[in-house]
Design a protein around this motif. Structure first.
Motif, PDB file in Angstrom:
ATOM      1  N   PHE A  64       9.388   4.875   7.200  1.00 16.33           N
ATOM      2  CA  PHE A  64       8.700   3.574   6.253  1.00 16.33           C
ATOM      3  C   PHE A  64       7.106   3.678   7.185  1.00 16.33           C
ATOM      4  O   PHE A  64       6.435   3.417   6.135  1.00 16.33           O
ATOM      5  CB  PHE A  64       9.413   2.543   7.176  1.00 16.33           C
ATOM      6  CG  PHE A  64       8.870   1.124   6.403  1.00 16.33           C
ATOM      7  CD1 PHE A  64       8.860   0.650   5.398  1.00 16.33           C
ATOM      8  CD2 PHE A  64       7.881   0.472   7.440  1.00 16.33           C
ATOM      9  CE1 PHE A  64       8.588  -0.478   4.787  1.00 16.33           C
ATOM     10  CE2 PHE A  64       7.489  -0.939   7.065  1.00 16.33           C
ATOM     11  CZ  PHE A  64       7.744  -1.167   5.862  1.00 16.33           C
ATOM     12  N   THR A  65       6.738   3.939   8.216  1.00 14.33           N
ATOM     13  CA  THR A  65       5.418   3.809   8.687  1.00 14.33           C
ATOM     14  C   THR A  65       4.587   4.854   7.942  1.00 14.33           C
ATOM     15  O   THR A  65       3.436   4.697   7.396  1.00 14.33           O
ATOM     16  CB  THR A  65       5.413   3.926  10.360  1.00 14.33           C
ATOM     17  OG1 THR A  65       6.051   5.193  10.665  1.00 14.33           O
ATOM     18  CG2 THR A  65       5.872   2.530  10.926  1.00 14.33           C
ATOM     19  N   TYR A  66       5.405   6.133   7.775  1.00 16.34           N
ATOM     20  CA  TYR A  66       4.226   7.126   6.966  1.00 16.34           C
ATOM     21  C   TYR A  66       4.252   6.587   5.473  1.00 16.34           C
ATOM     22  O   TYR A  66       2.925   6.803   4.998  1.00 16.34           O
ATOM     23  CB  TYR A  66       5.431   8.448   6.773  1.00 16.34           C
ATOM     24  CG  TYR A  66       4.641   9.308   5.726  1.00 16.34           C
ATOM     25  CD1 TYR A  66       3.695  10.191   6.046  1.00 16.34           C
ATOM     26  CD2 TYR A  66       5.422   9.530   4.404  1.00 16.34           C
ATOM     27  CE1 TYR A  66       2.981  11.078   5.352  1.00 16.34           C
ATOM     28  CE2 TYR A  66       4.942  10.443   3.903  1.00 16.34           C
ATOM     29  CZ  TYR A  66       3.849  11.168   3.911  1.00 16.34           C
ATOM     30  OH  TYR A  66       3.300  12.176   3.061  1.00 16.34           O
ATOM     31  N   LEU A  67       5.197   6.168   5.062  1.00 14.06           N
ATOM     32  CA  LEU A  67       4.931   5.523   3.568  1.00 14.06           C
ATOM     33  C   LEU A  67       3.793   4.538   3.473  1.00 14.06           C
ATOM     34  O   LEU A  67       3.316   4.236   2.542  1.00 14.06           O
ATOM     35  CB  LEU A  67       6.243   5.316   2.965  1.00 14.06           C
ATOM     36  CG  LEU A  67       7.143   6.249   2.603  1.00 14.06           C
ATOM     37  CD1 LEU A  67       8.373   5.840   2.227  1.00 14.06           C
ATOM     38  CD2 LEU A  67       6.599   7.259   1.726  1.00 14.06           C
ATOM     39  N   GLN A  68       3.735   3.581   4.598  1.00 10.23           N
ATOM     40  CA  GLN A  68       2.700   2.514   4.511  1.00 10.23           C
ATOM     41  C   GLN A  68       1.580   2.975   5.037  1.00 10.23           C
ATOM     42  O   GLN A  68       0.458   2.297   4.994  1.00 10.23           O
ATOM     43  CB  GLN A  68       3.266   1.336   5.490  1.00 10.23           C
ATOM     44  CG  GLN A  68       4.658   0.955   5.241  1.00 10.23           C
ATOM     45  CD  GLN A  68       4.473   0.257   3.809  1.00 10.23           C
ATOM     46  OE1 GLN A  68       3.665  -0.479   3.233  1.00 10.23           O
ATOM     47  NE2 GLN A  68       5.590   0.753   2.840  1.00 10.23           N
ATOM     48  N   SER A  69       1.402   4.307   5.565  1.00  6.00           N
ATOM     49  CA  SER A  69      -0.178   4.581   6.098  1.00  6.00           C
ATOM     50  C   SER A  69      -1.171   5.196   4.921  1.00  6.00           C
ATOM     51  O   SER A  69      -0.593   5.721   3.974  1.00  6.00           O
ATOM     52  CB  SER A  69       0.295   5.745   7.081  1.00  6.00           C
ATOM     53  OG  SER A  69       0.407   7.119   6.535  1.00  6.00           O
ATOM     54  N   ARG A  70      -2.006   5.380   5.258  1.00  9.41           N
ATOM     55  CA  ARG A  70      -3.268   6.089   4.563  1.00  9.41           C
ATOM     56  C   ARG A  70      -2.904   7.186   4.393  1.00  9.41           C
ATOM     57  O   ARG A  70      -3.737   8.128   3.557  1.00  9.41           O
ATOM     58  CB  ARG A  70      -4.594   5.533   4.838  1.00  9.41           C
ATOM     59  CG  ARG A  70      -5.038   5.880   6.127  1.00  9.41           C
ATOM     60  CD  ARG A  70      -6.407   5.331   6.466  1.00  9.41           C
ATOM     61  NE  ARG A  70      -7.045   6.093   7.751  1.00  9.41           N
ATOM     62  CZ  ARG A  70      -8.051   6.965   7.398  1.00  9.41           C
ATOM     63  NH1 ARG A  70      -8.528   7.381   6.427  1.00  9.41           N
ATOM     64  NH2 ARG A  70      -8.459   7.597   8.438  1.00  9.41           N
ATOM     65  N   TYR A  71      -2.108   7.947   5.424  1.00 10.43           N
ATOM     66  CA  TYR A  71      -2.170   9.450   5.505  1.00 10.43           C
ATOM     67  C   TYR A  71      -1.057   9.930   4.477  1.00 10.43           C
ATOM     68  O   TYR A  71      -0.861  11.131   4.049  1.00 10.43           O
ATOM     69  CB  TYR A  71      -1.655   9.906   6.672  1.00 10.43           C
ATOM     70  CG  TYR A  71      -2.794   9.585   7.757  1.00 10.43           C
ATOM     71  CD1 TYR A  71      -3.939  10.174   7.436  1.00 10.43           C
ATOM     72  CD2 TYR A  71      -2.592   8.424   8.639  1.00 10.43           C
ATOM     73  CE1 TYR A  71      -5.070   9.640   8.705  1.00 10.43           C
ATOM     74  CE2 TYR A  71      -3.514   8.068   9.679  1.00 10.43           C
ATOM     75  CZ  TYR A  71      -4.740   8.569   9.336  1.00 10.43           C
ATOM     76  OH  TYR A  71      -5.505   8.376  10.464  1.00 10.43           O
ATOM     77  N   ALA A  72      -0.351   9.097   3.732  1.00  6.62           N
ATOM     78  CA  ALA A  72       0.730   9.421   3.014  1.00  6.62           C
ATOM     79  C   ALA A  72       0.358  10.230   1.523  1.00  6.62           C
ATOM     80  O   ALA A  72      -0.498   9.841   1.095  1.00  6.62           O
ATOM     81  CB  ALA A  72       1.756   8.076   2.687  1.00  6.62           C
ATOM     82  N   GLY A  73       1.149  11.187   1.154  1.00 13.94           N
ATOM     83  CA  GLY A  73       1.045  11.856   0.204  1.00 13.94           C
ATOM     84  C   GLY A  73       0.746  13.328   0.231  1.00 13.94           C
ATOM     85  O   GLY A  73       0.719  13.942  -0.959  1.00 13.94           O
ATOM     86  N   SER A  74       0.425  13.824   1.267  1.00 10.11           N
ATOM     87  CA  SER A  74       0.212  15.147   1.548  1.00 10.11           C
ATOM     88  C   SER A  74       0.622  16.046   2.827  1.00 10.11           C
ATOM     89  O   SER A  74       0.885  15.109   3.815  1.00 10.11           O
ATOM     90  CB  SER A  74      -1.478  15.448   1.499  1.00 10.11           C
ATOM     91  OG  SER A  74      -2.019  14.966   2.876  1.00 10.11           O
ATOM     92  N   LEU A  75       0.853  17.392   2.828  1.00 16.90           N
ATOM     93  CA  LEU A  75       1.356  17.813   4.023  1.00 16.90           C
ATOM     94  C   LEU A  75       0.464  17.610   5.233  1.00 16.90           C
ATOM     95  O   LEU A  75       0.899  17.249   6.310  1.00 16.90           O
ATOM     96  CB  LEU A  75       1.306  19.558   3.850  1.00 16.90           C
ATOM     97  CG  LEU A  75       2.654  19.745   2.849  1.00 16.90           C
ATOM     98  CD1 LEU A  75       2.572  21.407   2.502  1.00 16.90           C
ATOM     99  CD2 LEU A  75       3.837  19.399   3.340  1.00 16.90           C
ATOM    100  N   ARG A  76      -0.948  17.619   5.054  1.00 13.26           N
ATOM    101  CA  ARG A  76      -1.879  17.173   6.067  1.00 13.26           C
ATOM    102  C   ARG A  76      -1.760  15.709   6.558  1.00 13.26           C
ATOM    103  O   ARG A  76      -1.624  15.314   7.709  1.00 13.26           O
ATOM    104  CB  ARG A  76      -3.377  17.614   5.603  1.00 13.26           C
ATOM    105  CG  ARG A  76      -4.410  17.170   6.520  1.00 13.26           C
ATOM    106  CD  ARG A  76      -5.878  17.473   6.197  1.00 13.26           C
ATOM    107  NE  ARG A  76      -6.781  17.140   7.265  1.00 13.26           N
ATOM    108  CZ  ARG A  76      -7.266  16.048   7.116  1.00 13.26           C
ATOM    109  NH1 ARG A  76      -7.191  15.214   6.269  1.00 13.26           N
ATOM    110  NH2 ARG A  76      -8.269  15.791   8.214  1.00 13.26           N
ATOM    111  N   GLY A  77      -1.471  14.995   5.541  1.00  7.88           N
ATOM    112  CA  GLY A  77      -1.258  13.668   5.974  1.00  7.88           C
ATOM    113  C   GLY A  77       0.122  13.305   6.985  1.00  7.88           C
ATOM    114  O   GLY A  77       0.303  12.376   7.734  1.00  7.88           O
TER     115      GLY A  77
END
Length: 149
Positions: A64-77
């Protein structure tokens, strides 16, 4: 993100967590963790169900926190989120255990290092299994049909 994809990702993280923690704590650090026996709850009094619920909850919270973060969407994120989550867990759990209990510092460092790897893998799993909606379309590793997204 569909509920099906969320459940798949959370389940994958949960299963990895079970395998990883069994390897780390029951095999690699088995002897080192024995220093906890003097003040740990006896095995007969530990709740397997509660431990599993905790692991499921941690998997869902991480995702959930990953999906809400600005880092979501890439392996690096995913890796960045894993490192940040590991830092928080390290402060709240590992360092706190060292402050409270007479355990060797090297054991706390080992817990943190294994936790860092664990949460980074969580982040990679989240990035690979979750498609993140953005204003310009979708990003992430795969579309629902398995093609790069």
């Amino acid at each position: 993100m569909t509920p099906k994809r969320f459940c798949l990702a959370a389940t994958s993280i949960f299963l990895f967590a079970l395998l990883w923690n069994a390897l780390v704590h029951l095999v690699i650090l088995r002897e080192a963790n024995s220093v906890l026996a003097a003040f740990a709850r006896p095995a007969a009094e530990r709740s397997l169900v509660l431990s599993l619920v905790q692991t499921i909850a941690l998997s869902v919270v991480f995702l959930f926190t990953y999906l809400q973060s600005r880092y979501a969407g890439s392996l690096r994120g995913g890796l960045v989120h894993g490192v940040l989550f590991a830092a928080i867990a390290g402060l709240l759990v590992d360092l706190n255990q060292y402050i409270l209990y007479p355990i060797p510092a090297w054991l706390v460092v080992a817990w943190f290092a294994f936790g860092l790897v664990e949460f980074c893998v969580y982040g990679l799993l989240a990035a690979l299994l979750c498609r993140v909606e953005t204003t310009g379309g979708t990003t992430g590793a795969n579309n629902d049909d398995g093609t790069p997204g």
